[in-house]
Design a protein around this motif. Structure first.
Motif, short mmCIF file in Angstrom:
data_model
loop_
_atom_site.label_atom_id
_atom_site.label_comp_id
_atom_site.label_asym_id
_atom_site.label_seq_id
_atom_site.Cartn_x
_atom_site.Cartn_y
_atom_site.Cartn_z
N MET A 166 -11.26 -47.11 -11.55
CA MET A 166 -12.66 -47.31 -11.17
C MET A 166 -12.77 -47.41 -9.65
O MET A 166 -11.97 -48.10 -9.01
N VAL A 167 -13.77 -46.73 -9.08
CA VAL A 167 -13.99 -46.74 -7.63
C VAL A 167 -15.46 -47.03 -7.36
O VAL A 167 -16.34 -46.32 -7.85
N SER A 168 -15.73 -48.09 -6.60
CA SER A 168 -17.12 -48.40 -6.25
C SER A 168 -17.61 -47.37 -5.23
O SER A 168 -16.92 -47.04 -4.27
N CYS A 169 -18.83 -46.85 -5.45
CA CYS A 169 -19.36 -45.79 -4.60
C CYS A 169 -20.75 -46.07 -4.05
O CYS A 169 -21.27 -45.28 -3.29
N ILE A 170 -21.35 -47.19 -4.44
CA ILE A 170 -22.68 -47.56 -3.95
C ILE A 170 -22.64 -49.03 -3.53
O ILE A 170 -22.11 -49.87 -4.24
N GLY A 171 -23.23 -49.31 -2.38
CA GLY A 171 -23.34 -50.69 -1.93
C GLY A 171 -22.11 -51.16 -1.17
O GLY A 171 -22.15 -51.42 0.02
N THR A 172 -21.01 -51.28 -1.88
CA THR A 172 -19.72 -51.63 -1.27
C THR A 172 -18.70 -50.57 -1.68
O THR A 172 -17.88 -50.81 -2.57
N PRO A 173 -18.77 -49.39 -1.07
CA PRO A 173 -17.89 -48.30 -1.51
C PRO A 173 -16.44 -48.53 -1.12
O PRO A 173 -16.14 -49.16 -0.11
N GLY A 174 -15.54 -48.03 -1.98
CA GLY A 174 -14.12 -48.05 -1.65
C GLY A 174 -13.29 -49.08 -2.37
O GLY A 174 -12.07 -49.12 -2.19
N LEU A 175 -13.91 -49.93 -3.21
CA LEU A 175 -13.11 -50.85 -4.03
C LEU A 175 -12.48 -50.06 -5.17
O LEU A 175 -13.13 -49.20 -5.77
N VAL A 176 -11.22 -50.34 -5.46
CA VAL A 176 -10.50 -49.57 -6.48
C VAL A 176 -9.81 -50.54 -7.45
O VAL A 176 -9.10 -51.45 -7.02
N SER A 177 -10.04 -50.36 -8.74
CA SER A 177 -9.41 -51.19 -9.76
C SER A 177 -9.03 -50.34 -10.96
O SER A 177 -9.55 -49.23 -11.14
N LEU A 178 -8.13 -50.89 -11.78
CA LEU A 178 -7.72 -50.25 -13.02
C LEU A 178 -8.32 -51.00 -14.21
O LEU A 178 -8.45 -52.22 -14.18
N THR A 179 -8.66 -50.27 -15.26
CA THR A 179 -9.12 -50.93 -16.47
C THR A 179 -7.91 -51.46 -17.23
O THR A 179 -6.97 -50.72 -17.52
N GLY A 180 -7.94 -52.75 -17.56
CA GLY A 180 -6.86 -53.34 -18.35
C GLY A 180 -7.13 -53.24 -19.84
O GLY A 180 -6.24 -53.43 -20.66
N THR A 181 -8.38 -52.94 -20.16
CA THR A 181 -8.82 -52.81 -21.55
C THR A 181 -9.94 -51.79 -21.58
O THR A 181 -10.32 -51.24 -20.55
N THR A 182 -10.53 -51.54 -22.75
CA THR A 182 -11.66 -50.63 -22.85
C THR A 182 -12.90 -51.29 -22.25
O THR A 182 -13.26 -52.41 -22.62
N VAL A 183 -13.57 -50.60 -21.33
CA VAL A 183 -14.73 -51.15 -20.64
C VAL A 183 -15.80 -50.08 -20.46
O VAL A 183 -15.58 -48.90 -20.74
#
Length: 208
Positions: A93-110
């Protein structure tokens, strides 16, 4: 958690060593099996929200490698109203609006809201892509500035981002053999920390 910070720093340094000699670049659109922009179910329908499916928003992503729980969740009714927005475990997952550039992985179904673009990849590209995107945080933010107060990196521009990935299976396999146990340990640490926090809260409620 400082242990996870150190583990992430370690694998980032290792990837930097691997990637500096790799000349092959590819766009996210070419690399990903699917790119999904999140969506918010109708908030006027209260039944869309519940406890079934974690609903990822930007505040959930800060300083998180893996996301297993969120501040708000959807009901199955709400999540199933937009079935194409489901993300399986080990999506990026990559944030692209507001605070772009945060990157995380899904640990479960989301599912995520519309401020987040997510990549579903072949497992062999997961870790190098995650680390590449982490290293491009400033670039993603600059692409999304557009001269406006609220930064917005649209899906098209996001999909055209170029990253470095190994073009030889031998290099990819060698790196993944190092990266996989480190990321697995980070995820395990997250889960154990959550359990300890729940235990602490339970004990405090019981004795104080």
């Amino acid at each position: 958690m400082w242990i996870n910070d150190n583990l992430l720093e370690l694998i980032s340094l290792i990837w930097n060593k691997y990637s500096k000699d790799i000349k092959f670049k590819i766009t996210l659109q070419q690399l990903a099996q699917n790119i999904i922009t999140g969506k918010t179910p109708n908030t006027k329908i209260k039944e869309n929200y519940g406890t079934d499916i974690p609903f990822v928003k930007i505040p959930d992503m800060h300083n998180k490698v893996f996301i297993d729980e969120t501040m708000q969740s959807l009901s199955l009714l709400g999540a199933n109203s937009q079935k194409s927005k489901y993300l399986p475990p080990n999506s990026i997952m990559v944030s692209c609006i507001g605070t772009p550039g945060l990157v995380s992985l899904t640990g479960t179904t989301v599912q995520t809201n519309q401020q987040i673009n997510s990549l579903i990849l072949k497992p062999k590209y997961l870790y190098c892509t995650f680390l590449e995107l982490k290293s491009l945080k400033d670039k993603i933010g600059n692409l999304g500035s557009g001269g406006t107060t609220i930064k917005n990196l649209n899906k098209s521009d996001f999909s055209n981002l170029e990253i470095t990935v190994p073009d030889r299976e031998s290099i990819l396999d060698k790196f993944n053999n190092i990266a996989r146990p480190i990321f697995d340990q980070i995820h395990t640490n997250n889960i154990e920390t959550k359990k300890l926090m729940q235990l602490k809260a339970s004990l405090l409620n019981k004795y104080f």
